[in-house]
Design an enzyme around this catalytic site. Structure first.
Site, short mmCIF file in Angstrom:
data_model
loop_
_atom_site.label_atom_id
_atom_site.label_comp_id
_atom_site.label_asym_id
_atom_site.label_seq_id
_atom_site.Cartn_x
_atom_site.Cartn_y
_atom_site.Cartn_z
N VAL A 137 -0.29 -2.67 10.45
CA VAL A 137 0.18 -2.12 11.72
C VAL A 137 -0.20 -3.07 12.86
O VAL A 137 0.62 -3.41 13.71
CB VAL A 137 -0.46 -0.73 11.95
CG1 VAL A 137 -0.04 -0.16 13.29
CG2 VAL A 137 -0.11 0.23 10.82
N LYS A 162 -9.73 1.96 -1.70
CA LYS A 162 -9.90 1.29 -0.40
C LYS A 162 -11.21 1.69 0.27
O LYS A 162 -11.45 2.89 0.53
CB LYS A 162 -8.69 1.65 0.48
CG LYS A 162 -8.66 0.95 1.83
CD LYS A 162 -7.38 1.36 2.58
CE LYS A 162 -7.18 0.62 3.88
NZ LYS A 162 -5.94 1.02 4.57
N CYS A 174 -5.06 -3.52 2.50
CA CYS A 174 -4.73 -3.56 3.92
C CYS A 174 -5.94 -3.85 4.81
O CYS A 174 -6.46 -4.95 4.82
CB CYS A 174 -3.98 -2.29 4.32
SG CYS A 174 -2.98 -2.57 5.81
N GLU A 204 0.86 -1.19 0.00
CA GLU A 204 0.00 0.00 0.00
C GLU A 204 0.90 1.25 0.00
O GLU A 204 1.96 1.26 0.65
CB GLU A 204 -0.83 -0.06 1.29
CG GLU A 204 -1.80 1.07 1.52
CD GLU A 204 -2.52 0.88 2.89
OE1 GLU A 204 -2.07 0.06 3.72
OE2 GLU A 204 -3.53 1.58 3.11
#
Ligand code: ACM
Length: 267
Positions: free
Chosen positions: A170, A110, A143, A39
């Site tokens: 993350v 997204k 993501c 990304e």
């Protein structure tokens, strides 16, 4: 066999030309059909605010970054699925582009923005679609879309053999969760993550690396380390994704009972 893979690296925030040349040189000798990039691999991820994103985002049709990638695809005869900070009129999307030697073939914006992305990106407005590349049907998710199982399911219902998944992960849950996404939909997934950190005035975000390829039975084909640059390509038999029989009597998509799932809609 279809050759699919990922390039994991650590983009430098705001250094679009440096990040592009890192990708171009890493992929220069790659023998592959489809390569997935992370990304936002050109801009980095942790923007200060919308104005910084305005400055760093690009319209694909006018972007020299995209034209370099098209030239790379033409030269190497592969397709790329890459994250991209996409400007479109007054909107900016956290997008994924499917690029081939003839140009941009598909854009996905997204749908599910993560954390600070909500401050500066516009939420995606493109439907979940699949496209065919070299006899394989691919579906794109970006993501944090992983945590919404509807995304992978809809892509599977639209015939996806392979989920291509540019990421800047993350939280630590995704890599394991994708084993289940693949099993429950009988699809392959290529999650291309970044590693390293964005260290910015507003704070630091560290990414989990461990880019991976998963098969339709939820088995890892390969997972790389949490740190370090790697280009990895695997040969996969796409037909395995089309066999959705879990037992002699259970076909994953046919056995669904959508008449009992109506609560999913409109809530
Ligand atoms: C993310 O969606 N980049 C965590």
């Amino acid at each position: 066999m279809l050759r699919v893979g990922f390039f994991q690296f650590a983009p430098k925030f705001g250094e679009v030309a440096t990040n592009l040349s890192k990708i171009v040189s890493a992929l220069r000798d790659a023998e592959a059909d489809i390569i997935v990039l992370p990304e936002l691999p050109f801009t980095g991820y942790l923007f200060q605010d919308r104005s910084e994103l305005v400055y760093l985002s690009e319209e694909p049709a006018k972007s020299t970054t995209v034209s370099s990638l098209i030239a790379l695809c033409r030269d190497r005869k592969f397709f790329l699925v890459t994250g991209f900070a996409e400007r479109s009129d007054d909107k900016i999307f956290n997008s994924a582009l499917v690029i081939g030697g003839d140009g941009v073939l598909h854009t996905y914006r997204k749908l599910h923005l993560f954390d600070t992305e909500k401050e500066y990106f516009d939420p995606g407005d493109t439907p979940l679609e699949t496209i065919e590349l070299r006899g394989a049907r691919i579906g794109i998710m970006v993501c944090f879309d992983w945590i919404f199982p509807e995304v992978a399911r809809i892509l599977a219902l639209k015939g996806a053999d392979i989920l291509c998944h540019p990421s800047n992960l993350v939280l630590t849950y995704c890599q394991q969760s994708m084993l289940t996404r693949c099993l429950e939909n009988s699809v392959f997934a290529v999650s291309a993550n970044r590693f390293g950190s964005d260290i910015r005035p507003r704070g630091t975000v560290t990414y989990t690396g461990q880019s991976q390829i998963v098969d339709p039975r939820g088995e890892l084909v390969y997972r790389t380390k949490s740190e370090g640059e790697e280009l990895y390509i695997a040969g996969i038999d796409v037909k395995r994704a089309r066999d959705k029989w879990m037992t002699q009597r259970n076909e994953l998509l046919e056995d669904r009972r959508p008449e009992y799932y109506t609560d999913l809609i409109g809530k």
